[in-house]
Design a protein around this motif. Structure first.
Motif, PDB file in Angstrom:
ATOM      1  N   SER A  85     -39.187  78.134 -80.766  1.00  0.00           N
ATOM      2  CA  SER A  85     -37.955  77.420 -80.419  1.00  0.00           C
ATOM      3  C   SER A  85     -37.256  76.873 -81.666  1.00  0.00           C
ATOM      4  CB  SER A  85     -38.256  76.283 -79.439  1.00  0.00           C
ATOM      5  OG  SER A  85     -38.740  76.792 -78.212  1.00  0.00           O
ATOM      6  N   ASN A  86     -38.041  76.395 -82.613  1.00  0.00           N
ATOM      7  CA  ASN A  86     -37.468  75.894 -83.857  1.00  0.00           C
ATOM      8  C   ASN A  86     -36.771  77.026 -84.619  1.00  0.00           C
ATOM      9  OD1 ASN A  86     -36.877  73.770 -85.539  1.00  0.00           O
ATOM     10  ND2 ASN A  86     -38.980  73.375 -86.143  1.00  0.00           N
ATOM     11  N   PHE A  87     -37.396  78.189 -84.608  1.00  0.00           N
ATOM     12  CA  PHE A  87     -36.756  79.351 -85.224  1.00  0.00           C
ATOM     13  C   PHE A  87     -35.451  79.679 -84.517  1.00  0.00           C
ATOM     14  CE2 PHE A  87     -35.772  83.833 -84.786  1.00  0.00           C
ATOM     15  CZ  PHE A  87     -35.579  84.199 -86.106  1.00  0.00           C
ATOM     16  N   THR A  88     -35.472  79.694 -83.182  1.00  0.00           N
ATOM     17  CA  THR A  88     -34.288  80.059 -82.397  1.00  0.00           C
ATOM     18  C   THR A  88     -33.095  79.198 -82.772  1.00  0.00           C
ATOM     19  OG1 THR A  88     -35.670  80.785 -80.533  1.00  0.00           O
ATOM     20  CG2 THR A  88     -33.362  80.318 -80.071  1.00  0.00           C
ATOM     21  N   ILE A  89     -33.303  77.884 -82.825  1.00  0.00           N
ATOM     22  CA  ILE A  89     -32.215  76.961 -83.138  1.00  0.00           C
ATOM     23  C   ILE A  89     -31.685  77.186 -84.548  1.00  0.00           C
ATOM     24  CG2 ILE A  89     -31.659  74.528 -83.550  1.00  0.00           C
ATOM     25  CD1 ILE A  89     -33.656  73.868 -81.299  1.00  0.00           C
ATOM     26  N   ASN A  90     -32.565  77.212 -85.512  1.00  0.00           N
ATOM     27  CA  ASN A  90     -32.129  77.309 -86.907  1.00  0.00           C
ATOM     28  C   ASN A  90     -31.595  78.690 -87.263  1.00  0.00           C
ATOM     29  OD1 ASN A  90     -32.864  74.626 -88.456  1.00  0.00           O
ATOM     30  ND2 ASN A  90     -34.505  74.992 -86.978  1.00  0.00           N
TER      31      ASN A  90
ATOM     32  N   LEU B  50     -35.319  69.411 -79.606  1.00  0.00           N
ATOM     33  CA  LEU B  50     -35.149  69.723 -81.023  1.00  0.00           C
ATOM     34  C   LEU B  50     -33.707  69.519 -81.484  1.00  0.00           C
ATOM     35  CD1 LEU B  50     -37.360  72.944 -81.164  1.00  0.00           C
ATOM     36  CD2 LEU B  50     -37.911  70.714 -82.142  1.00  0.00           C
ATOM     37  N   LEU B  51     -32.764  69.635 -80.544  1.00  0.00           N
ATOM     38  CA  LEU B  51     -31.356  69.412 -80.868  1.00  0.00           C
ATOM     39  C   LEU B  51     -30.935  67.961 -80.660  1.00  0.00           C
ATOM     40  CD1 LEU B  51     -29.600  72.567 -79.340  1.00  0.00           C
ATOM     41  CD2 LEU B  51     -29.720  71.959 -81.763  1.00  0.00           C
ATOM     42  N   GLY B  52     -31.831  67.169 -80.048  1.00  0.00           N
ATOM     43  CA  GLY B  52     -31.493  65.784 -79.757  1.00  0.00           C
ATOM     44  C   GLY B  52     -30.480  65.660 -78.631  1.00  0.00           C
TER      45      GLY B  52
ATOM     46  N   GLN C 243     -35.437  65.004 -84.727  1.00  0.00           N
ATOM     47  CA  GLN C 243     -34.719  65.767 -83.704  1.00  0.00           C
ATOM     48  C   GLN C 243     -33.425  66.356 -84.261  1.00  0.00           C
ATOM     49  OE1 GLN C 243     -35.336  62.544 -80.416  1.00  0.00           O
ATOM     50  NE2 GLN C 243     -35.076  64.481 -79.346  1.00  0.00           N
ATOM     51  N   ARG C 244     -33.556  66.930 -85.441  1.00  0.00           N
ATOM     52  CA  ARG C 244     -32.437  67.576 -86.124  1.00  0.00           C
ATOM     53  C   ARG C 244     -32.892  68.944 -86.625  1.00  0.00           C
ATOM     54  NH1 ARG C 244     -27.189  66.985 -87.253  1.00  0.00           N
ATOM     55  NH2 ARG C 244     -27.506  67.042 -89.512  1.00  0.00           N
TER      56      ARG C 244
END
Length: 292
Positions: free
Chosen positions: A40-45, A72-74, A242-243
Motif C-alpha cells: 500500500s505504501n508503494f501504491t501511494i508513493n 497512510l494518506l491521513g 501519515q504522510r
C-alpha cells in the motif's frame, strides 16, 4: 458535496473532448504474495510519482481485510464504492481528494460481493466505474495480499499487474505462487516485479533474477522487473506522520528511486497494451471472469 461533484464533472468533460487522441486509462493491479511487504505504501508513493510526471491518478483501495490507503494518506473516507449502490451516489461523490491532486476511492467492506450483485445493481456500479475511462490516466487497484477469488478476478481483468516482494524467502515463495496461479488462469497477464526493502541494488538484482529464472523455467513466462526499492528510514518516519514519504522527504534516496521507477514505467508502455487496455476493457474482463 455538489460543488465537488460539479468540479469533477467539468474536468471529466473537458478531458473527454479529445478522448480519441488520448491514451486510454491504464488499470494496474498492485498485489503481493504475502502481507507486510509495503504494498500500500508503494501504491501511494508510486501514484504520486506518476502525478509528478503529469499523470491523473486514481487509487481504489480493494484490500478489504486491511484497507489502509486512507490511513497512510491521513484521510477519513466519507463513502465507499458500495455507496454507489446502497445510497445511490455517483463515482464523483465517493471520490476523495488527496495531496497533489491524487484521488482515492474506498472499496468498502462489502465490495468483495460485487460480482454476486443482481444484474441491475451490478450494471449501475459498472456504469459509474466506466466514467473513469478518459478521466484518469492511471488507476491503481490496491489489492489484498495473497490470491482470493475476488482479488484473482481483479488481477486477471487489469491491464497490468505490479507484484511486490521483499528478499525474505517466504515473500519470494508466495510471490511466485501468486504469479503461478494468475498465469495458470490467463497466460498473457502482464506482470512487473518490484523488490522492496532491499539492502542494496545487488541484493534486489539477485532476488529479481531468482524469481525471473523460476518463472521462465517452470511457467515459460518472461517476468519483467520494474525495479528495486532500498530500505530507508524515511519510509517509517513518514508512515508515523501519515504522510507519503515522497512528499515528506522528497530528497531521500527512496523518493528519488521511486521517481526514476515511475519514469521507467511510463516509457515502457507498449502500443499493443495501449490498444487493448482501458477502463472499458477492464470492466468487460471483470464481468467475464466473474461469470466463470
Amino acid at each position: 458535496m455538489i460543488s465537488d461533484q460539479a468540479q469533477h464533472l467539468r474536468e471529466f468533460m473537458k478531458r473527454r473532448q479529445n478522448d480519441q487522441q488520448r491514451k486510454p486509462t491504464r488499470v494496474l493491479a498492485v498485489t503481493s504474495g504475502k502481507g507486510g511487504v509495503g504494498k500500500s505504501n508503494f501504491t501511494i508513493n508510486f501514484g504520486l510519482s506518476l502525478v509528478e510526471l503529469g499523470q491523473k491518478v486514481v487509487i481504489i483501495d480493494l484490500d478489504l481485510g486491511m484497507a489502509n490507503i486512507n490511513i497512510l494518506l491521513g484521510l477519513t473516507p466519507r463513502y465507499s464504492m458500495m455507496d454507489l449502490i446502497d445510497r445511490d451516489l455517483t463515482i464523483w461523490e465517493i471520490m476523495e481528494q488527496g495531496p497533489r491532486g491524487i484521488e482515492f476511492i474506498s472499496g468498502g467492506s462489502g465490495f468483495h460481493d460485487v460480482l454476486r450483485l443482481d444484474e441491475q445493481k451490478l450494471n449501475t456500479l459498472l456504469a459509474e466505474m466506466e466514467k473513469l475511462h478518459g478521466y484518469a490516466d492511471v488507476i491503481l487497484l490496491d489489492l489484498g495480499a495473497g490470491i482470493s477469488g475476488e482479488s484473482l478476478r481483479f488481477i486477471l481483468a487489469a491491464d497490468e499487474v505490479i507484484l511486490i516482494s521483499t528478499p525474505e524467502p517466504t515473500a519470494i515463495t508466495d510471490a511466485y505462487s501468486l504469479l503461478k496461479i494468475a498465469h495458470g488462469h490467463h497466460a498473457a497477464v502482464v506482470t512487473k516485479l518490484i523488490v522492496n526493502r532491499v539492502q542494496s541494488y545487488r541484493e534486489g538484482e539477485q532476488v529479481a533474477k531468482k524469481i525471473e529464472m523460476v518463472a521462465n523455467q517452470f511457467l515459460n513466462y518472461q517476468l519483467e522487473t520494474l525495479g528495486y526499492i532500498e530500505e530507508d528510514r524515511h519510509v517509517l518516519q513518514a508512515v508515523k506522520k501519515q504522510r507519503p514519504f515522497c512528499l515528506e522527504y522528497p530528497n531521500s534516496k527512496v523518493s528519488k528511486g521511486l521517481r526514476e521507477m515511475a519514469k521507467g514505467f511510463m516509457s515502457g508502455h507498449s502500443p499493443q497494451l495501449q490498444a487493448a487496455g482501458g477502463m472499458k476493457a477492464f470492466i468487460h474482463r471483470l464481468t467475464q471472469f466473474g461469470r466463470r
